[in-house]
Scaffold this motif. Structure first.
Motif, mmCIF file in Angstrom:
data_model
loop_
_atom_site.group_PDB
_atom_site.id
_atom_site.type_symbol
_atom_site.label_atom_id
_atom_site.label_comp_id
_atom_site.label_asym_id
_atom_site.label_seq_id
_atom_site.Cartn_x
_atom_site.Cartn_y
_atom_site.Cartn_z
ATOM 1 N N ILE A 1 -21.299 20.106 -28.507
ATOM 2 C CA ILE A 1 -22.485 20.869 -28.100
ATOM 3 C C ILE A 1 -22.017 22.153 -27.413
ATOM 4 O O ILE A 1 -21.238 22.111 -26.452
ATOM 5 N N LYS A 2 -22.471 23.298 -27.900
ATOM 6 C CA LYS A 2 -22.055 24.576 -27.332
ATOM 7 C C LYS A 2 -22.610 24.737 -25.913
ATOM 8 O O LYS A 2 -23.667 24.197 -25.584
ATOM 9 N N THR A 3 -21.890 25.517 -25.117
ATOM 10 C CA THR A 3 -22.309 25.731 -23.740
ATOM 11 C C THR A 3 -22.226 27.212 -23.380
ATOM 12 O O THR A 3 -21.363 27.943 -23.888
ATOM 13 N N ASN B 1 -18.735 16.256 -27.479
ATOM 14 C CA ASN B 1 -19.716 15.970 -28.522
ATOM 15 C C ASN B 1 -20.117 17.205 -29.327
ATOM 16 O O ASN B 1 -21.123 17.183 -30.042
ATOM 17 N N SER C 1 -30.216 14.817 -31.373
ATOM 18 C CA SER C 1 -29.479 15.473 -32.456
ATOM 19 C C SER C 1 -29.930 16.907 -32.716
ATOM 20 O O SER C 1 -29.205 17.685 -33.332
ATOM 21 N N LEU D 1 -20.438 17.309 -23.023
ATOM 22 C CA LEU D 1 -20.973 18.277 -24.003
ATOM 23 C C LEU D 1 -19.869 18.767 -24.938
ATOM 24 O O LEU D 1 -20.063 18.823 -26.159
ATOM 25 N N GLU E 1 -28.350 21.830 -30.033
ATOM 26 C CA GLU E 1 -27.036 22.324 -30.435
ATOM 27 C C GLU E 1 -26.342 23.142 -29.349
ATOM 28 O O GLU E 1 -25.166 23.489 -29.492
ATOM 29 N N LEU F 1 -30.649 15.147 -24.922
ATOM 30 C CA LEU F 1 -29.498 15.547 -25.723
ATOM 31 C C LEU F 1 -29.537 14.833 -27.071
ATOM 32 O O LEU F 1 -28.610 14.149 -27.477
ATOM 33 N N LYS G 1 -33.346 25.125 -30.286
ATOM 34 C CA LYS G 1 -32.422 24.005 -30.213
ATOM 35 C C LYS G 1 -31.485 24.124 -29.006
ATOM 36 O O LYS G 1 -30.411 23.538 -28.981
ATOM 37 N N CYS G 2 -31.951 24.897 -27.998
ATOM 38 C CA CYS G 2 -31.180 25.061 -26.769
ATOM 39 C C CYS G 2 -31.859 24.330 -25.615
ATOM 40 O O CYS G 2 -33.088 24.274 -25.534
#
Length: 226
Positions: free
Chosen positions: A110-112, A108, A8, A105, A11, A6, A168-169
């Motif tokens: 971070i999309k889910t 912070n 930087s 997530l 995303e 996880l 970036k996944c």
């Protein structure tokens, strides 16, 4: 020391549902047996492996062809959905530490997303009953794409829905076919153990960027929990 996954450049995190986020593979084994018994048929030991990763339509076609089911594809799928909804609502729970990971997530930024082979109504029933439906930016069913896992279609659609670059996944999966789907989509992958995929551990370790017994071990490796 391994770099944290996880980092930087991640995303978005995309989860498979059955066997990954939810402890539900036992349910599908029960449903397969119950469904086939309606036609005086028995489940084959290799069935779970043969249908792993298929979307609902692909699985229904498989059942109709290999078990000579007289019902239409639509009727087969409707029966499965009816049989599963009550179990998803009342009997299926999240895997240990899944909720903690989701909270981290979201906290912070971070999309889910969910990228599952199940029908949308089944996915949402499971998420709603476990109180996490609002923690996902998108819920995607493989029924919405042409090819199920190990094709990358459902993961690419999930990334598109949440506006994330596939590179970036980060994908969480419990079976080799799902890990191959994530890899084919150009995403980083993490394999997590499930009782029903224990026999595939060596294959999963070879396919995944990382492999963990569960979310607790992943969170420890990331330094989220001690």
């Amino acid at each position: 020391m391994k770099m944290k996954m996880l980092s930087s450049d991640i995303e978005a995190v995309i989860f498979d549902l059955d066997g990954t986020l939810a402890d539900s593979m036992w349910m599908w084994a029960d449903i397969d047996r119950e469904y086939l018994s309606r036609f005086a048929l028995e489940e084959k030991p290799e069935l779970m492996g043969e249908i792993a990763g298929m979307n609902m339509v692909e699985t229904a076609v498989f059942f109709k062809k290999h078990f000579h089911i007289p019902d239409s594809i639509d009727k087969i799928i409707a029966d499965w959905i009816e049989m599963s909804l009550d179990k998803y609502k009342h009997e299926v729970s999240l895997k240990p530490y899944a909720a903690e990971l989701l909270k981290f997530l979201k906290a912070n930024g971070i999309k889910t997303a969910i990228a599952s082979s199940n029908a949308i109504e089944m996915i949402r029933a499971c998420l709603k009953s476990n109180g996490v439906e609002d923690m996902f930016d998108a819920v995607v069913s493989a029924s919405e794409v042409e090819h199920g896992k190990p094709a990358p279609d459902v993961y690419l659609l999930a990334a598109e829905r949440i506006g994330a670059d596939p590179a970036k996944c980060l994908v969480f999966e419990d079976i080799p076919a799902g890990l191959r789907a994530g890899k084919a989509a150009g995403m980083k992958t993490i394999g997590v153990s499930d009782k029903y995929s224990e026999g595939s551990e060596s294959e999963m370790r070879a396919e995944a960027d990382r492999y963990y017994p569960g979310f607790k071990e992943f969170l420890e490796a990331e330094g989220v929990i001690g």
